[in-house]
Design a protein around this motif. Structure first.
Motif, PDB file in Angstrom:
ATOM      1  N   GLU A 177     -50.385 -43.515 -25.061  1.00  0.00           N
ATOM      2  CA  GLU A 177     -51.490 -42.562 -25.149  1.00  0.00           C
ATOM      3  C   GLU A 177     -51.013 -41.211 -25.668  1.00  0.00           C
ATOM      4  O   GLU A 177     -51.701 -40.563 -26.465  1.00  0.00           O
ATOM      5  CB  GLU A 177     -52.147 -42.405 -23.778  1.00  0.00           C
ATOM      6  N   ALA A 178     -49.811 -40.790 -25.249  1.00  0.00           N
ATOM      7  CA  ALA A 178     -49.254 -39.515 -25.723  1.00  0.00           C
ATOM      8  C   ALA A 178     -48.963 -39.585 -27.219  1.00  0.00           C
ATOM      9  O   ALA A 178     -49.219 -38.618 -27.960  1.00  0.00           O
ATOM     10  CB  ALA A 178     -47.977 -39.188 -24.953  1.00  0.00           C
ATOM     11  N   LEU A 179     -48.443 -40.704 -27.683  1.00  0.00           N
ATOM     12  CA  LEU A 179     -48.174 -40.872 -29.117  1.00  0.00           C
ATOM     13  C   LEU A 179     -49.463 -40.798 -29.926  1.00  0.00           C
ATOM     14  O   LEU A 179     -49.516 -40.151 -30.979  1.00  0.00           O
ATOM     15  CB  LEU A 179     -47.476 -42.206 -29.362  1.00  0.00           C
ATOM     16  N   GLU A 180     -50.492 -41.455 -29.429  1.00  0.00           N
ATOM     17  CA  GLU A 180     -51.787 -41.456 -30.138  1.00  0.00           C
ATOM     18  C   GLU A 180     -52.389 -40.053 -30.178  1.00  0.00           C
ATOM     19  O   GLU A 180     -53.024 -39.667 -31.163  1.00  0.00           O
ATOM     20  CB  GLU A 180     -52.735 -42.440 -29.463  1.00  0.00           C
ATOM     21  N   LEU A 207     -42.792 -37.733 -33.614  1.00  0.00           N
ATOM     22  CA  LEU A 207     -43.796 -38.058 -32.602  1.00  0.00           C
ATOM     23  C   LEU A 207     -43.273 -37.974 -31.173  1.00  0.00           C
ATOM     24  O   LEU A 207     -44.010 -38.261 -30.230  1.00  0.00           O
ATOM     25  CB  LEU A 207     -44.366 -39.452 -32.869  1.00  0.00           C
ATOM     26  N   LEU A 208     -42.021 -37.581 -30.998  1.00  0.00           N
ATOM     27  CA  LEU A 208     -41.507 -37.348 -29.642  1.00  0.00           C
ATOM     28  C   LEU A 208     -41.903 -35.971 -29.124  1.00  0.00           C
ATOM     29  O   LEU A 208     -41.793 -35.698 -27.931  1.00  0.00           O
ATOM     30  CB  LEU A 208     -39.981 -37.467 -29.607  1.00  0.00           C
ATOM     31  N   PHE A 209     -42.374 -35.103 -30.034  1.00  0.00           N
ATOM     32  CA  PHE A 209     -42.683 -33.729 -29.651  1.00  0.00           C
ATOM     33  C   PHE A 209     -44.153 -33.576 -29.288  1.00  0.00           C
ATOM     34  O   PHE A 209     -45.030 -34.186 -29.900  1.00  0.00           O
ATOM     35  CB  PHE A 209     -42.304 -32.774 -30.778  1.00  0.00           C
ATOM     36  N   SER A 210     -44.391 -32.723 -28.317  1.00  0.00           N
ATOM     37  CA  SER A 210     -45.745 -32.518 -27.809  1.00  0.00           C
ATOM     38  C   SER A 210     -46.629 -31.835 -28.843  1.00  0.00           C
ATOM     39  O   SER A 210     -46.149 -31.242 -29.815  1.00  0.00           O
ATOM     40  CB  SER A 210     -45.695 -31.658 -26.538  1.00  0.00           C
ATOM     41  N   VAL A 211     -47.928 -31.904 -28.598  1.00  0.00           N
ATOM     42  CA  VAL A 211     -48.894 -31.231 -29.464  1.00  0.00           C
ATOM     43  C   VAL A 211     -48.623 -29.730 -29.482  1.00  0.00           C
ATOM     44  O   VAL A 211     -48.716 -29.084 -30.530  1.00  0.00           O
ATOM     45  CB  VAL A 211     -50.328 -31.530 -28.984  1.00  0.00           C
ATOM     46  N   GLU A 212     -48.262 -29.174 -28.327  1.00  0.00           N
ATOM     47  CA  GLU A 212     -47.996 -27.733 -28.246  1.00  0.00           C
ATOM     48  C   GLU A 212     -46.813 -27.359 -29.141  1.00  0.00           C
ATOM     49  O   GLU A 212     -46.852 -26.339 -29.840  1.00  0.00           O
ATOM     50  CB  GLU A 212     -47.704 -27.333 -26.800  1.00  0.00           C
ATOM     51  N   ARG A 213     -45.764 -28.184 -29.114  1.00  0.00           N
ATOM     52  CA  ARG A 213     -44.588 -27.928 -29.949  1.00  0.00           C
ATOM     53  C   ARG A 213     -44.959 -27.986 -31.428  1.00  0.00           C
ATOM     54  O   ARG A 213     -44.574 -27.119 -32.218  1.00  0.00           O
ATOM     55  CB  ARG A 213     -43.506 -28.956 -29.616  1.00  0.00           C
ATOM     56  N   LEU A 214     -45.684 -29.010 -31.831  1.00  0.00           N
ATOM     57  CA  LEU A 214     -46.068 -29.156 -33.239  1.00  0.00           C
ATOM     58  C   LEU A 214     -46.946 -27.992 -33.682  1.00  0.00           C
ATOM     59  O   LEU A 214     -46.777 -27.454 -34.790  1.00  0.00           O
ATOM     60  CB  LEU A 214     -46.806 -30.484 -33.444  1.00  0.00           C
ATOM     61  N   ASP A 215     -47.881 -27.583 -32.823  1.00  0.00           N
ATOM     62  CA  ASP A 215     -48.788 -26.490 -33.170  1.00  0.00           C
ATOM     63  C   ASP A 215     -48.028 -25.172 -33.301  1.00  0.00           C
ATOM     64  O   ASP A 215     -48.264 -24.392 -34.235  1.00  0.00           O
ATOM     65  CB  ASP A 215     -49.875 -26.371 -32.099  1.00  0.00           C
ATOM     66  N   ASN A 216     -47.095 -24.923 -32.384  1.00  0.00           N
ATOM     67  CA  ASN A 216     -46.300 -23.694 -32.450  1.00  0.00           C
ATOM     68  C   ASN A 216     -45.439 -23.653 -33.705  1.00  0.00           C
ATOM     69  O   ASN A 216     -45.281 -22.599 -34.335  1.00  0.00           O
ATOM     70  CB  ASN A 216     -45.411 -23.576 -31.210  1.00  0.00           C
ATOM     71  N   ARG A 217     -44.884 -24.797 -34.082  1.00  0.00           N
ATOM     72  CA  ARG A 217     -44.009 -24.819 -35.245  1.00  0.00           C
ATOM     73  C   ARG A 217     -44.803 -24.591 -36.538  1.00  0.00           C
ATOM     74  O   ARG A 217     -44.350 -23.856 -37.429  1.00  0.00           O
ATOM     75  CB  ARG A 217     -43.268 -26.151 -35.291  1.00  0.00           C
ATOM     76  N   LEU A 218     -45.974 -25.202 -36.661  1.00  0.00           N
ATOM     77  CA  LEU A 218     -46.813 -24.967 -37.838  1.00  0.00           C
ATOM     78  C   LEU A 218     -47.210 -23.492 -37.908  1.00  0.00           C
ATOM     79  O   LEU A 218     -47.209 -22.886 -38.987  1.00  0.00           O
ATOM     80  CB  LEU A 218     -48.058 -25.854 -37.779  1.00  0.00           C
ATOM     81  N   GLY A 219     -47.541 -22.905 -36.753  1.00  0.00           N
ATOM     82  CA  GLY A 219     -47.914 -21.497 -36.716  1.00  0.00           C
ATOM     83  C   GLY A 219     -46.761 -20.592 -37.115  1.00  0.00           C
ATOM     84  O   GLY A 219     -46.968 -19.569 -37.777  1.00  0.00           O
TER      85      GLY A 219
END
Length: 377
Positions: A177-180, A207-219
Motif C-alpha cells: 500500500e505504501a508503494l502504491e 520507491l523506498l522513499f516516503s511521499v514527504e521525502r519526494l515532495d521535499n526533494r522536488l521542492g
C-alpha cells in the motif's frame, strides 16, 4: 554479507532441538532424547494423587487418531525393503547449520530459487546490509509475488526485474500500500506512466522513499535553481537519482559553480538543465575541467551557457581526452575556439568525434601524426 551463525542455527532460523513425528509416520523415537521430546506423555500436566487421569489427545490429524499406536510395529535400520520401496525414498539435502553465502540455501528456499530464476544475482545481494536475512524470511507466494506484479504494473520490464531486485532487494519487504501511494503521488505531479517507469528503472531505490521525502526533494530543486514545474520534472526524469541521493553534494556543487567558477544563477540553470550530472559530479573533476576549459583553452563563460548541449558533452567527457586533443591542435596551430574567427573549431567537434574523424577533418592530420604526438606527452 550474510553473517555466519553459531552452530545449531542458520539463516532460516534455529533448528528445533528435537525431531517431530510427521503425520502418518510409523517410526517411533530411536533414543531416549527423541522419546523425551516427541512422546505425547512428556507434554501432559502432572496429575495429583487421587485425581482421575484426564484423557489427552495428541495434536495430530484425524487419520492418525484413528490408528492404534500399540499396533504400529517399530521400524529398524536393518529392515529389508523391496527395490520398488527403495527407489521411492527421497533423501532431503541437509540444511547448512551455518553459512556466509545465500547460495547454500537456494536448494532449501523456494523464494531464493525463484529469484535466481528471475536473474537476481545473490552474490551482489549478500553485499547489501541485512538483505540476505530479509529474503530468507519472505514467502514467495505471500510476500514476493505481489511486489513483482506491482513492479510490472509500474512499468519495469520482465528482463529488468532481476537486475532491479539485485540493486534493491529491500523493496520485497516494503508494504504494498505504501508503494502504491508513492506511485500515486508521482502521478499527481503529472509524471506520465512511461516517465515513472523510466525513473523507477534508473533509480531502483526511488520507491523506498516516503511521499514527504519526494515532495521535499522536488521542492528543493525547483526553489534552489529557480526552475519552473516543467523544468523541475524534466530534470529529475533525466537524472532520477537526484531524488534518492544525498543533498549535501548537490548544494556544494551549486556553490562551486556560482562562487568558484563564477557562473550567474541563470547560467547555472541553463547548464544544469542540459547537464544534470554536474550536480552530482566530483567537485574536483568539475573544477579541473572548468579550469582547463576557461584558463588554458580560453573558453569564456557565455560560450558554455550559450550552447548548453555542447557544455553537456564537454563536462561529461574525460579531461584527458580534452587535454590531448587541445594540445595536438595547439601544436598544429589550429586551436581556434572563437566562432567569430576563421577556422573555428567547436567544442562539440573537439570532444565527440572519433579519433580518425577528428584527425582527418578537424586537425587535418593523420592518425599516425596524432599517435606520434601523444608519445611525446
Amino acid at each position: 554479507p550474510v553473517a555466519a551463525l553459531p552452530a545449531g542455527a542458520g539463516l532460516l532460523g534455529t533448528l528445533p532441538a528435537c525431531r517431530r513425528l510427521n503425520a502418518g509416520s510409523s517410526s517411533p523415537p530411536h533414543n531416549a532424547e527423541d522419546a523425551s521430546c516427541s512422546s505425547p506423555e512428556s507434554h501432559l500436566p502432572s496429575v495429583q494423587q487421587g485425581q482421575a487421569n484426564p484423557e489427552i489427545l495428541p495434536d495430530l490429524n484425524a487419520e492418525i487418531l484413528d490408528e492404534d499406536w500399540d499396533d504400529i510395529p517399530p521400524s529398524s535400520a536393518l529392515e529389508v525393503i523391496s527395490e520398488e520401496e527403495a527407489v521411492q525414498i527421497i533423501a532431503e539435502p541437509l540444511l547448512p547449520i551455518q553459512s556466509s553465502t545465500l547460495r547454500d540455501y537456494v536448494d532449501h528456499s523456494e523464494t531464493l530459487s525463484k529469484l535466481v530464476h528471475l536473474g537476481v544475482d545473490l552474490s551482489q545481494v549478500e553485499k547489501r546490509q541485512k538483505a540476505g536475512q530479509l529474503i530468507l524470511t519472505l514467502d514467495f507466494e505471500k510476500d514476493v509475488k505481489k511486489i513483482l506484479l506491482f513492479l510490472k504494473d509500474v512499468g519495469v520490464e520482465d528482463n529488468q526485474l532481476g537486475p532491479f531486485l539485485t540493486k534493491n532487494p529491500y523493496i520485497l519487504g516494503e508494504d504494498l500500500e505504501a508503494l502504491e501511494t508513492r506511485v500515486a503521488y508521482l502521478k499527481s505531479k503529472k509524471f506520465g506512466k512511461s516517465e515513472i517507469a523510466q525513473m523507477v528503472s534508473r533509480a531502483p531505490y526511488l520507491l523506498l522513499f516516503s511521499v514527504e521525502r519526494l515532495d521535499n526533494r522536488l521542492g528543493f530543486f525547483k526553489n534552489e535553481l529557480g526552475l519552473s514545474v516543467k523544468k523541475t520534472k524534466d530534470l529529475v526524469i533525466r537524472l532520477p537519482r537526484l531524488l534518492t541521493g544525498k543533498i549535501e553534494p548537490v548544494k556544494e556543487n551549486l556553490q562551486v559553480c556560482q562562487i568558484e567558477l563564477g557562473f550567474q544563477r541563470n547560467e547555472i540553470q541553463q547548464i544544469v538543465c542540459k547537464t544534470p550530472k554536474i550536480l552530482t559530479a566530483s567537485k574536483k573533476r568539475l573544477k579541473q575541467t572548468f579550469d582547463y576549459l576557461h584558463n588554458i583553452m580560453g573558453i569564456p563563460h557565455h560560450m558554455l551557457t550559450r550552447f548548453p548541449q555542447v557544455s553537456s558533452k564537454v563536462f561529461n567527457s574525460k579531461l584527458l581526452r580534452i587535454r590531448e586533443r587541445h594540445m595536438f591542435l595547439a601544436f598544429l596551430g589550429r586551436a581556434q575556439y572563437d566562432p567569430a574567427q576563421p577556422s573555428y573549431i567547436s567544442l562539440d567537434q573537439l570532444v565527440s568525434l572519433p579519433d580518425e574523424v577528428f584527425c582527418t577533418e578537424i586537425a587535418k592530420a593523420s592518425m599516425q601524426d596524432f599517435e606520434n604526438f601523444l608519445k611525446t606527452l
